[in-house]
Scaffold this motif. Sequence first.
Motif, PDB file in Angstrom:
ATOM      1  N   LYS A  47      -8.838  18.196  -3.660  1.00  0.00           N
ATOM      2  CA  LYS A  47     -10.272  18.374  -3.407  1.00  0.00           C
ATOM      3  C   LYS A  47     -11.136  17.807  -4.541  1.00  0.00           C
ATOM      4  O   LYS A  47     -12.354  17.850  -4.474  1.00  0.00           O
ATOM      5  N   GLY A  48     -10.489  17.323  -5.588  1.00  0.00           N
ATOM      6  CA  GLY A  48     -11.224  16.748  -6.707  1.00  0.00           C
ATOM      7  C   GLY A  48     -11.762  17.761  -7.685  1.00  0.00           C
ATOM      8  O   GLY A  48     -12.553  17.425  -8.562  1.00  0.00           O
ATOM      9  N   LYS A  49     -11.346  19.014  -7.586  1.00  0.00           N
ATOM     10  CA  LYS A  49     -11.845  20.056  -8.494  1.00  0.00           C
ATOM     11  C   LYS A  49     -11.032  20.150  -9.775  1.00  0.00           C
ATOM     12  O   LYS A  49     -11.447  20.779 -10.729  1.00  0.00           O
ATOM     13  N   LEU A  50      -9.851  19.539  -9.769  1.00  0.00           N
ATOM     14  CA  LEU A  50      -9.023  19.430 -10.968  1.00  0.00           C
ATOM     15  C   LEU A  50      -8.590  17.978 -11.097  1.00  0.00           C
ATOM     16  O   LEU A  50      -8.417  17.286 -10.088  1.00  0.00           O
ATOM     17  N   GLY A  51      -8.388  17.526 -12.323  1.00  0.00           N
ATOM     18  CA  GLY A  51      -7.940  16.151 -12.554  1.00  0.00           C
ATOM     19  C   GLY A  51      -6.484  15.975 -12.147  1.00  0.00           C
ATOM     20  O   GLY A  51      -5.720  16.941 -12.054  1.00  0.00           O
ATOM     21  N   VAL A  52      -6.094  14.740 -11.927  1.00  0.00           N
ATOM     22  CA  VAL A  52      -4.726  14.445 -11.481  1.00  0.00           C
ATOM     23  C   VAL A  52      -3.677  14.871 -12.509  1.00  0.00           C
ATOM     24  O   VAL A  52      -2.521  15.096 -12.145  1.00  0.00           O
ATOM     25  N   GLU A  53      -4.058  15.020 -13.766  1.00  0.00           N
ATOM     26  CA  GLU A  53      -3.102  15.466 -14.779  1.00  0.00           C
ATOM     27  C   GLU A  53      -2.609  16.889 -14.483  1.00  0.00           C
ATOM     28  O   GLU A  53      -1.537  17.288 -14.951  1.00  0.00           O
TER      29      GLU A  53
END
Length: 196
Positions: A47-53
């Motif tokens: 959802k884009g609320k956390l970075g891919v890391e």
Amino acid sequence: MIKFLFSVAILTEKHLSPNTFQKMRVSYVAQVYSRTVGSGIETMVAKGKLGVEALATADHILEIDRLFDSFNGDAVNANSKKVLKHPLKDGSAHMEYWPSAIQKIKDHKFMKGQEKVHAPSQMGWQASIKAIMMLWDSVKGIGFKCFNPRHSNQDPLENLFNVIRQNCGSNHYPNSEQFISALKTEVTNGLLSCKK
């Protein structure tokens, strides 16, 4: 991230900032390292609320969840969608999963400051996996058709030692005399108590 973690119903402040006694509660660890939390992190990344890391954290959490499941399989969970919670038998997912889990555990890298270190849990997990695989080979060799890994853990022993410590006034280091006395007390209490 913290706000998200608290929104997952099972996590509380005790899980994220445990005191000394709470750090020893396996149930807290199992709740943090659960499919619910790992999948929740993956969803937040999608959802884009956390970075891919954060996906590395989710992957680690899900891997630990699978390890816990593989060691806690029993007949009660035989119909679970989590196949590693099923009893161990010929053709079960355990025997395919465990060798790959050993390799993943070997590949884990832990840092203490700038120095790479080996965590004791790395060696412990590898030894436990190899031991349960050998145990399965042994019991299968004498005719067992299935085996419940949950029945081979040390929880009952840990519970006994916890009760003995309580009988010693929470003495974490009883001498042999205190230990034997507390053990006798617990055995006597167990024999005299009426269980319904």
